[in-house]
Write a protein that holds these residues in place. Structure first.
Motif, PDB file in Angstrom:
ATOM      1  N   ALA A   1       0.798  -1.145  -0.091  1.00 20.33           N
ATOM      2  CA  ALA A   1      -0.047  -0.074   0.083  1.00 20.33           C
ATOM      3  C   ALA A   1       0.775   1.266  -0.016  1.00 20.33           C
ATOM      4  N   THR A   2       0.363   2.279  -0.550  1.00 21.05           N
ATOM      5  CA  THR A   2       1.215   3.538  -0.299  1.00 21.05           C
ATOM      6  C   THR A   2       1.266   3.785   0.793  1.00 21.05           C
ATOM      7  N   SER A   3       2.399   4.789   1.066  1.00 23.52           N
ATOM      8  CA  SER A   3       2.732   5.193   2.626  1.00 23.52           C
ATOM      9  C   SER A   3       1.752   6.191   3.021  1.00 23.52           C
ATOM     10  N   GLU A   4       0.766   6.878   1.929  1.00 20.70           N
ATOM     11  CA  GLU A   4      -0.133   7.847   2.522  1.00 20.70           C
ATOM     12  C   GLU A   4      -1.343   6.814   2.887  1.00 20.70           C
ATOM     13  N   ALA A   5      -1.769   5.733   1.997  1.00 27.71           N
ATOM     14  CA  ALA A   5      -2.758   4.631   2.486  1.00 27.71           C
ATOM     15  C   ALA A   5      -2.420   4.121   3.896  1.00 27.71           C
ATOM     16  N   TYR A   6      -1.130   3.697   4.024  1.00 29.93           N
ATOM     17  CA  TYR A   6      -0.760   3.034   5.252  1.00 29.93           C
ATOM     18  C   TYR A   6      -0.870   3.801   6.458  1.00 29.93           C
ATOM     19  N   SER A   7      -0.530   5.077   6.128  1.00 27.29           N
ATOM     20  CA  SER A   7      -0.511   6.164   7.291  1.00 27.29           C
ATOM     21  C   SER A   7      -1.694   6.276   7.852  1.00 27.29           C
ATOM     22  N   SER A   8      -2.891   6.111   6.949  1.00 26.09           N
ATOM     23  CA  SER A   8      -4.399   6.439   7.287  1.00 26.09           C
ATOM     24  C   SER A   8      -4.812   5.297   8.408  1.00 26.09           C
ATOM     25  N   VAL A   9      -4.481   4.236   8.517  1.00 30.68           N
ATOM     26  CA  VAL A   9      -4.729   3.229   9.291  1.00 30.68           C
ATOM     27  C   VAL A   9      -4.508   3.565  10.839  1.00 30.68           C
ATOM     28  N   HIS A  10      -5.457   3.076  11.528  1.00 31.67           N
ATOM     29  CA  HIS A  10      -5.397   3.225  13.139  1.00 31.67           C
ATOM     30  C   HIS A  10      -3.873   2.985  13.578  1.00 31.67           C
ATOM     31  N   PRO A  11      -3.455   3.811  14.682  1.00 32.49           N
ATOM     32  CA  PRO A  11      -1.996   3.527  14.928  1.00 32.49           C
ATOM     33  C   PRO A  11      -1.910   2.070  15.638  1.00 32.49           C
TER      34      PRO A  11
END
Length: 136
Positions: free
Chosen positions: A102-112
């Motif tokens: 997944a793109t880093s943008e998509a990955y960063s959108s998941v819950h911590p």
């Protein structure tokens, strides 16, 4: 007589061409690996798959990371489903064993707590699983 031979040859050509077509299944069963770590990941992955037109059933196993699907191949394909899952931040394994990230943008959108690429969070989730097993 020539007309009969000609008509028969047309039928044979028609049947052989039809048998060479790949028939798309209405209820194809497919499974592939998707990275994730918890119940929130499960919901996100399954929802992304089910939002793909043609997907009838989707269930992801937290422990094995396997996503099982039933889909209508006439309406969608595996690539479209994988793109939707990548878009919500989860990596997938293609059928030729290549990891699609997944793109880093998509990955960063998941819950911590869903940062499945972070070793510390993985260990934290494994600890929770062990605690739950001891309580039972």
């Amino acid at each position: 007589m020539k007309k009969i031979v000609f008509i028969l040859s047309l039928f044979l050509v028609g049947f052989s061409a039809q048998s060479q077509e790949v028939k798309k299944k209405k209820n194809a069963k497919i499974a592939f690996q998707v990275d994730g770590i918890c119940g929130m990941c499960k919901k996100r992955i399954e929802t992304a798959a089910l939002k793909t037109k043609g997907v009838k059933f989707a269930i992801w196993n937290v422990k094995s990371h396997q996503l099982n699907l039933i889909l209508d191949e006439r309406k969608t394909d595996v690539v479209a489903i994988q793109k939707n899952i990548l878009a919500v931040g989860h990596d997938v394994m293609s059928f030729d064993d290549k990891k699609l990230e997944a793109t880093s943008e998509a990955y960063s959108s998941v819950h911590p707590c869903c940062k499945y690429r972070d070793e510390e969070i993985i260990l934290d989730h494994e600890g929770e699983l062990k605690k739950q097993k001891k309580k039972n």
